[in-house]
Structures are given as C-alpha cells and as structure tokens.
Design an enzyme around this catalytic site. Structure first.
Site, short mmCIF file in Angstrom:
data_model
loop_
_atom_site.label_atom_id
_atom_site.label_comp_id
_atom_site.label_asym_id
_atom_site.label_seq_id
_atom_site.Cartn_x
_atom_site.Cartn_y
_atom_site.Cartn_z
N GLY A 39 -27.27 -10.42 91.72
CA GLY A 39 -27.87 -11.21 90.57
C GLY A 39 -27.50 -12.52 90.70
O GLY A 39 -26.17 -12.95 90.74
N ASP A 252 -27.26 -19.59 95.19
CA ASP A 252 -26.17 -19.27 94.16
C ASP A 252 -24.83 -19.65 94.64
O ASP A 252 -24.12 -20.26 93.60
CB ASP A 252 -26.20 -17.80 93.98
#
Ligand code: RIB
Length: 307
Positions: A39, A252
């Site tokens: 995520g 990320d």
C-alpha cells in the site's frame, strides 16, 4: 521533534512472478508467489520510520487477518499505528504480477476508501503540530485525500502529495501542496508531457506551475530525479544498482526517505540524494515493505554523483 504524518492506503500485496504477462483470455504459469505488506501509504510510512523519522499513520484496515498483519508489521518498523481504524470493509489488497523487474498492479481499496475528510481533520486537530510533515497519495477516497491536503496546509503542516494512481488534482489542492512528487506517467497524466530528461522536466514544470504547483520532484526511474520550484532546480542521478530485483515500492521508499530528511530540516538536494540511496536499496530486494532499508542498511554516499 517534528514528525511525519502519513494518511494513506495499507494493502496486503499478493505477488506472483511470470516470464510473460497473460493476454486477455489467456492463462500462464507463474511462480514464486508471496504475500507482503504494501500500500502506498503504508510503504511511505515504513520508509519514513525505518529511515529515522517519528511517523504517525492515518488509515483504515478491515477486521481480518490481513489488517492485523499490516498493523503489526508497520508497528514493528516503528510507525505509530494507534490511530489506524478497523472498519467493516475488508482490508485493501493489491494483486501484483512481476515480469522481470517490472510489475503490473491491480488494487482493491476496501477499507482504505472508508475514512472521511472530517475524520482526518479531527486527527490532525488532535495530533498534528505546525511544522509537521503531511504525506498522502491517491489510493484512498479521492475527496478525502483532496480535503486532507487542504486541512493539513491550513493547520501549518508541510504537505507532500504523491498523486498515485493518477487522477485530476483540483487547483486549490495543488495550491495547498508544498511539494508534489510524481513519476513520469503521473507527470504525463497531469501535464501531457512524459519527461525523459531535464529539458522535458522543465517543460512539464512550466505547465504544473500555471496550474498552481510551486514545487515538484519528478522521478525518472533508472535515470534519477529532478526538483523544480521555489529553491531553483536540481537533478540527482540514480544510484548504481548491481541487480534490479523488484521495483515495487521503490517510489514509495524514495518519498518516505525524502520526508524523513526534509522533516529534519535537510535541504532538498541532500534529501533527494538520501532518498535515491534508499530506493536503490529497495529495488535490490523483492517485495514492497520487506525491501525498505533502515538508515544502517543504506548503500554508502557517492560524493562524485553530486551535481
Ligand atoms: O507503490 C507500490 C504499492 O502500490 C504496492 O505496495 C501496492 O500495494 C500498491 O498500492
């Protein structure tokens, strides 16, 4: 000490490798299946915490085994998950197909889509201090994301927005964003320019600037990254990597690393060099969160690569 607050998605990544991606209606044999916490929000929070920042996670998981594991892993990485909600929807999942070092991802948002703008604003009122750094992405409810950036800016936080996956950014949201971080395809979505070099990054920034963007970092994969904005411009080449194993979560890791340095008051160029080393470490291992390094695991600085 100033902290990093991440509002974003927490997914269980279901990863499978194959030598050739299937066409519509085709079945191919895959291998090396594994599950790994991921995520975009969870990955960025993990990177910020492992790389030294006090980090608070805002988000939502389901009341299921995946949700429990995601919270447990993030907490072990040093992320404060006490405000993560456990809703009625199932935990978000991402189905990731790896072909070589490239990946294709399908996300089912589930619980990630349930948090409201009022809930985020209320947590910011209770837990944020002016000067804290706020990061979000586009993997939660779009309106909640948009309003949360404006709410964070109003409360004096430094706001980093990673509009991934790409969706339209309203002008007031761009104006409330202190630093936009996009890769080439997200940049192409926002500007029509898919930059491959410094000149094309400059062209894209002219467009972003007219839309209200003040500062942007454009990541260019193996080529490096470029900052354009109020502090001028700088290009940071990528860090040499012996073997790219898996690029999942590399962007990320870059963003979490950037945040971990900026929140300490580091200048943009130094923070980008640091984030580049972090993402180089991440692509050398498989998986999203399991590939994110700690400060001690970073490859050494390469002074000669500085511009
Ligand atoms: O950016 C990588 C992430 O995108 C993966 O961990 C997956 O969960 C998707 O959200």
């Amino acid at each position: 000490m100033k902290k990093v607050i991440v509002f974003g998605s927490m997914n269980m990544d279901l990863c499978i490798s194959c030598t050739k991606a299937p066409q519509a209606g085709e079945t191919v044999q895959g291998q090396d299946f594994f599950t790994n916490p991921g995520g975009k929000g969870g990955n960025q929070a993990t990177a910020a915490a492992r790389l030294g920042a006090q980090t608070l996670m805002l988000g939502s998981v389901g009341q299921d085994a995946f949700g429990e594991e995601l919270v447990h892993t993030l907490t072990q990485s040093g992320v404060d998950c006490t405000l993560v909600r456990r809703g009625k929807q199932s935990t978000g999942v991402a189905v990731i197909t790896r072909t070589g070092s490239e990946n294709c991802i399908i996300v089912s948002g589930g619980a990630n889509l349930t948090m409201t703008a009022d809930e985020v604003a209320a947590e910011l009122d209770r837990h944020a201090t002016s000067g804290d750094l706020f990061i979000t992405q586009y993997e939660c409810n779009l309106n909640t994301v948009r309003q949360s950036i404006c709410a964070a800016k109003k409360r004096g936080l430094y706001t980093i927005f990673n509009p991934a996956p790409a969706h339209e950014i309203p002008q007031e949201v761009l104006k409330s964003t202190d630093l936009l971080v996009v890769n080439e395809t997200e940049c192409a979505f926002q500007t029509g320019i898919c930059p491959e070099n410094e000149a094309e990054c400059r062209e894209a920034f002219v467009k972003l600037h007219t839309l209200g963007c003040r500062n942007v970092v454009i990541t260019l994969g193996a080529k490096g990254s470029m900052y354009l904005g109020e502090q001028g411009t700088c290009f940071v080449p990528s860090y040499p990597v012996k073997q790219v194993v898996d690029t999942t979560g590399a962007g990320d890791t870059f963003i979490g690393g950037l945040a971990a340095e900026l929140v300490r008051g580091t200048d943009m160029q130094t923070a980008m060099h640091f984030a580049t080393r972090a993402s180089a470490a991440a692509v050398s291992k498989a998986g999203a969160q399991q590939s994110i390094p700690t400060r001690e695991e970073l490859p050494p600085e390469q002074e000669e690569s500085r511009i």
